[in-house]
Design a protein around this motif. Structure first.
Motif, PDB file in Angstrom:
ATOM      1  N   ALA A  71      63.735 -30.760   3.095  1.00 32.65           N
ATOM      2  CA  ALA A  71      63.628 -29.302   3.161  1.00 32.65           C
ATOM      3  C   ALA A  71      62.894 -28.866   4.426  1.00 32.65           C
ATOM      4  O   ALA A  71      63.261 -27.855   5.054  1.00 32.65           O
ATOM      5  CB  ALA A  71      62.914 -28.777   1.915  1.00 32.65           C
ATOM      6  N   LEU A  72      61.873 -29.617   4.807  1.00 35.42           N
ATOM      7  CA  LEU A  72      61.156 -29.289   6.052  1.00 35.42           C
ATOM      8  C   LEU A  72      62.020 -29.556   7.276  1.00 35.42           C
ATOM      9  O   LEU A  72      62.028 -28.773   8.228  1.00 35.42           O
ATOM     10  CB  LEU A  72      59.865 -30.100   6.125  1.00 35.42           C
ATOM     11  CG  LEU A  72      58.811 -29.786   5.051  1.00 35.42           C
ATOM     12  CD1 LEU A  72      57.629 -30.750   5.169  1.00 35.42           C
ATOM     13  CD2 LEU A  72      58.336 -28.349   5.169  1.00 35.42           C
ATOM     14  N   TYR A  73      62.775 -30.644   7.270  1.00 36.84           N
ATOM     15  CA  TYR A  73      63.623 -30.967   8.422  1.00 36.84           C
ATOM     16  C   TYR A  73      64.776 -29.987   8.572  1.00 36.84           C
ATOM     17  O   TYR A  73      65.187 -29.669   9.699  1.00 36.84           O
ATOM     18  CB  TYR A  73      64.177 -32.389   8.290  1.00 36.84           C
ATOM     19  CG  TYR A  73      63.128 -33.473   8.260  1.00 36.84           C
ATOM     20  CD1 TYR A  73      61.889 -33.304   8.868  1.00 36.84           C
ATOM     21  CD2 TYR A  73      63.366 -34.690   7.605  1.00 36.84           C
ATOM     22  CE1 TYR A  73      60.924 -34.292   8.832  1.00 36.84           C
ATOM     23  CE2 TYR A  73      62.411 -35.685   7.576  1.00 36.84           C
ATOM     24  CZ  TYR A  73      61.193 -35.489   8.185  1.00 36.84           C
ATOM     25  OH  TYR A  73      60.236 -36.473   8.150  1.00 36.84           O
ATOM     26  N   LEU A  74      65.316 -29.500   7.455  1.00 31.84           N
ATOM     27  CA  LEU A  74      66.474 -28.608   7.522  1.00 31.84           C
ATOM     28  C   LEU A  74      66.145 -27.248   8.112  1.00 31.84           C
ATOM     29  O   LEU A  74      67.054 -26.522   8.521  1.00 31.84           O
ATOM     30  CB  LEU A  74      67.067 -28.429   6.125  1.00 31.84           C
ATOM     31  CG  LEU A  74      67.875 -29.613   5.578  1.00 31.84           C
ATOM     32  CD1 LEU A  74      68.299 -29.356   4.141  1.00 31.84           C
ATOM     33  CD2 LEU A  74      69.097 -29.894   6.441  1.00 31.84           C
ATOM     34  N   THR A  75      64.874 -26.889   8.184  1.00 26.78           N
ATOM     35  CA  THR A  75      64.511 -25.620   8.817  1.00 26.78           C
ATOM     36  C   THR A  75      64.828 -25.620  10.308  1.00 26.78           C
ATOM     37  O   THR A  75      65.007 -24.557  10.904  1.00 26.78           O
ATOM     38  CB  THR A  75      63.021 -25.339   8.620  1.00 26.78           C
ATOM     39  OG1 THR A  75      62.243 -26.428   9.159  1.00 26.78           O
ATOM     40  CG2 THR A  75      62.689 -25.178   7.145  1.00 26.78           C
ATOM     41  N   ALA A  76      64.917 -26.793  10.913  1.00 29.07           N
ATOM     42  CA  ALA A  76      65.222 -26.882  12.342  1.00 29.07           C
ATOM     43  C   ALA A  76      66.706 -27.003  12.628  1.00 29.07           C
ATOM     44  O   ALA A  76      67.110 -26.890  13.790  1.00 29.07           O
ATOM     45  CB  ALA A  76      64.489 -28.082  12.958  1.00 29.07           C
ATOM     46  N   THR A  77      67.517 -27.237  11.618  1.00 33.10           N
ATOM     47  CA  THR A  77      68.941 -27.482  11.836  1.00 33.10           C
ATOM     48  C   THR A  77      69.742 -26.200  11.661  1.00 33.10           C
ATOM     49  O   THR A  77      69.301 -25.239  11.024  1.00 33.10           O
ATOM     50  CB  THR A  77      69.464 -28.536  10.858  1.00 33.10           C
ATOM     51  OG1 THR A  77      69.344 -28.040   9.514  1.00 33.10           O
ATOM     52  CG2 THR A  77      68.668 -29.831  10.980  1.00 33.10           C
ATOM     53  N   ALA A  78      70.946 -26.219  12.221  1.00 31.04           N
ATOM     54  CA  ALA A  78      71.896 -25.114  12.037  1.00 31.04           C
ATOM     55  C   ALA A  78      72.787 -25.440  10.853  1.00 31.04           C
ATOM     56  O   ALA A  78      74.004 -25.604  10.979  1.00 31.04           O
ATOM     57  CB  ALA A  78      72.714 -24.911  13.300  1.00 31.04           C
ATOM     58  N   CYS A  79      72.199 -25.518   9.677  1.00 30.74           N
ATOM     59  CA  CYS A  79      72.921 -25.970   8.486  1.00 30.74           C
ATOM     60  C   CYS A  79      73.763 -24.877   7.847  1.00 30.74           C
ATOM     61  O   CYS A  79      74.362 -25.118   6.793  1.00 30.74           O
ATOM     62  CB  CYS A  79      71.944 -26.534   7.457  1.00 30.74           C
ATOM     63  SG  CYS A  79      70.628 -25.396   6.959  1.00 30.74           S
ATOM     64  N   GLY A  80      73.829 -23.703   8.452  1.00 31.43           N
ATOM     65  CA  GLY A  80      74.637 -22.630   7.897  1.00 31.43           C
ATOM     66  C   GLY A  80      75.868 -22.285   8.699  1.00 31.43           C
ATOM     67  O   GLY A  80      76.528 -21.279   8.422  1.00 31.43           O
ATOM     68  N   ARG A  81      76.233 -23.112   9.682  1.00 25.92           N
ATOM     69  CA  ARG A  81      77.404 -22.806  10.509  1.00 25.92           C
ATOM     70  C   ARG A  81      78.713 -23.270   9.903  1.00 25.92           C
ATOM     71  O   ARG A  81      79.782 -22.951  10.421  1.00 25.92           O
ATOM     72  CB  ARG A  81      77.227 -23.440  11.891  1.00 25.92           C
ATOM     73  CG  ARG A  81      76.078 -22.865  12.697  1.00 25.92           C
ATOM     74  CD  ARG A  81      76.115 -23.311  14.121  1.00 25.92           C
ATOM     75  NE  ARG A  81      74.986 -22.802  14.893  1.00 25.92           N
ATOM     76  CZ  ARG A  81      74.814 -23.017  16.192  1.00 25.92           C
ATOM     77  NH1 ARG A  81      75.704 -23.745  16.864  1.00 25.92           N
ATOM     78  NH2 ARG A  81      73.768 -22.515  16.825  1.00 25.92           N
ATOM     79  N   ARG A  82      78.671 -24.040   8.873  1.00 23.35           N
ATOM     80  CA  ARG A  82      79.883 -24.514   8.209  1.00 23.35           C
ATOM     81  C   ARG A  82      79.705 -24.335   6.704  1.00 23.35           C
ATOM     82  O   ARG A  82      78.621 -24.522   6.171  1.00 23.35           O
ATOM     83  CB  ARG A  82      80.157 -25.987   8.518  1.00 23.35           C
ATOM     84  CG  ARG A  82      80.390 -26.303   9.988  1.00 23.35           C
ATOM     85  CD  ARG A  82      81.698 -25.722  10.490  1.00 23.35           C
ATOM     86  NE  ARG A  82      81.968 -26.125  11.866  1.00 23.35           N
ATOM     87  CZ  ARG A  82      81.559 -25.488  12.945  1.00 23.35           C
ATOM     88  NH1 ARG A  82      80.824 -24.378  12.796  1.00 23.35           N
ATOM     89  NH2 ARG A  82      81.860 -25.916  14.153  1.00 23.35           N
ATOM     90  N   TRP A  83      80.796 -23.993   6.034  1.00 30.43           N
ATOM     91  CA  TRP A  83      80.828 -23.915   4.570  1.00 30.43           C
ATOM     92  C   TRP A  83      79.694 -23.053   4.026  1.00 30.43           C
ATOM     93  O   TRP A  83      78.914 -23.461   3.163  1.00 30.43           O
ATOM     94  CB  TRP A  83      80.767 -25.315   3.961  1.00 30.43           C
ATOM     95  CG  TRP A  83      81.974 -26.156   4.277  1.00 30.43           C
ATOM     96  CD1 TRP A  83      83.199 -25.703   4.669  1.00 30.43           C
ATOM     97  CD2 TRP A  83      82.072 -27.574   4.219  1.00 30.43           C
ATOM     98  NE1 TRP A  83      84.053 -26.759   4.857  1.00 30.43           N
ATOM     99  CE2 TRP A  83      83.398 -27.923   4.591  1.00 30.43           C
ATOM    100  CE3 TRP A  83      81.183 -28.584   3.886  1.00 30.43           C
ATOM    101  CZ2 TRP A  83      83.834 -29.235   4.640  1.00 30.43           C
ATOM    102  CZ3 TRP A  83      81.619 -29.883   3.933  1.00 30.43           C
ATOM    103  CH2 TRP A  83      82.928 -30.211   4.306  1.00 30.43           C
ATOM    104  N   SER A  84      79.587 -21.843   4.544  1.00 29.94           N
ATOM    105  CA  SER A  84      78.506 -20.948   4.125  1.00 29.94           C
ATOM    106  C   SER A  84      78.994 -19.513   4.207  1.00 29.94           C
ATOM    107  O   SER A  84      80.045 -19.211   4.805  1.00 29.94           O
ATOM    108  CB  SER A  84      77.269 -21.135   5.016  1.00 29.94           C
ATOM    109  OG  SER A  84      77.566 -20.771   6.350  1.00 29.94           O
TER     110      SER A  84
END
Length: 366
Positions: free
Chosen positions: A127-140
């Motif tokens: 959860a801490l690492y995902l704050t730095a990623t662009a995890c909302g550019r696909r399938w969102s």
């Protein structure tokens, strides 16, 4: 190296899978513990907010659940945590939701620190690492909104100003480069964390005498704490050679995984790890830990795999819908005209219609 880091974001689909997976895991976890929430994190918990605050003074931890002893405040925080997990799972305003999701995980993890296990610790780190990623550019929902705006092609007033402003263009390029660098670094840290987890676990097991002798799993399946299905555990324990082989194979997979990342052997090990974690979830009764590990392993699959899987799922869904529409639509029977000299076109339900010479003449004229 710096150019490669800021050129393009890598593993966007894998980051989205991590977002969906961990959001679903924690949402399911909070829903499962909903009837027991007060006993675990609430004001009436044996580990009271005062004790948790005293521990926070020593460890530097934080939890918004300890800000008040009111049950109403706790229920509102719990409901807000459920909403945050759901929005993070769906990818709505993902940048902000990722920070709020990390805050939720940190707060609930720290409030009942003595009731956590390896799965909770891994979800906390991810959860801490995902704050730095662009995890909302696909399938969102964010990706869907961006695609809809691109299809419409109607820029607003601010978009026109940004397009004509050279300063804003430079700012946008710098922002995109920074976001790409943070995303790539975040995905690298996630991969390194999983490799470190598997490598250290495997090397730690090698040092144990029970793992060297092949009897470690025998003792594990006989612990009452990890026997959700006693009959199944007894059945597995009745095959000592199989237990020893699985123990040796587990250590081998965990030690070899970090060294097989850049070869095709990685996919074979991922399949074996999937089977291992599924066995842990069923045999030892640790579904949250197994789910957290399976989601973490998904970070090592390339984007072409997820694109192919999405195309396959889309084709299968399209075929299923077309098949359902064909079966649900009414079929009108076609009755061929009967031969004979009567000059009549007869059907089972329709009345007798004479076909005379004047009708044939009009058909010929038409």
């Amino acid at each position: 190296m710096i150019t490669l880091l800021i050129r393009r974001p890598v593993s966007l689909y894998a980051a989205s899978v991590l977002r969906i997976g961990y959001g679903l895991c924690y949402l399911g976890f909070l829903l499962r513990e909903l009837p027991h929430r007060d006993e675990i994190w609430g004001p009436d918990s044996p580990w009271t907010p005062a004790l948790a605050t005293r521990l926070f003074d020593q460890t530097g931890w934080f939890s918004f659940l300890t800000l008040s002893d009111s049950m109403v405040y706790f229920d509102l925080c719990y409901a807000a945590a459920l909403v945050v997990c759901a929005l993070f799972l769906l990818g709505w305003r993902t940048r902000a939701m990722s920070v709020l999701f990390a805050l939720v995980v940190v707060s609930f993890h720290g409030r009942a620190i003595f009731m956590t296990d390896g799965g909770d610790n891994l979800i906390l780190l991810m959860a801490l690492y995902l704050t730095a990623t662009a995890c909302g550019r696909r399938w969102s929902l964010d990706a869907r909104r961006t695609a809809r705006r691109a299809r419409v092609g109607r820029p607003g007033r601010w978009a026109l100003w940004r397009a004509t402003s050279d300063l804003w263009t430079q700012f946008g390029l710098a922002r995109e480069s920074l976001a790409t660098a943070l995303h790539n670094c975040g995905m690298f840290v996630i991969a390194a964390q999983v490799c470190l987890l598997y490598g250290s676990t495997g090397l730690y097991k090698v040092q144990g005498g029970s793992w060297q002798g092949g009897t470690a799993l025998h003792y594990v399946v006989n612990l009452d704490l990890f026997r959700p299905w006693p009959a199944l555990s007894a059945l597995v324990d009745s095959y000592p050679l199989l237990i020893a082989a699985v123990g040796y194979l587990t250590v081998l997979i965990q030690v070899a995984f970090p060294f097989a990342l850049f070869s095709r052997l990685k996919y074979v090990l991922l399949v074996m790890l999937l089977g291992m974690h599924t066995g842990i979830a069923v045999l030892l009764g640790l579904p949250l830990f197994s789910a957290a590990m399976i989601v973490a392993d998904a970070a090592f699959l390339p984007d072409r795999f997820y694109r192919a899987a999405a195309r396959t799922a889309h084709r299968a869904l399209t075929r299923l819908k077309s098949r359902e529409s064909m079966t649900s639509s009414p079929r009108v029977p076609v009755v061929p005209p009967r031969s004979g000299n009567s000059g009549l076109l007869r059907s089972d339900d329709d009345p007798v219609l004479p076909v005379g010479p004047h009708v044939r003449g009009s058909e010929q004229q038409a």
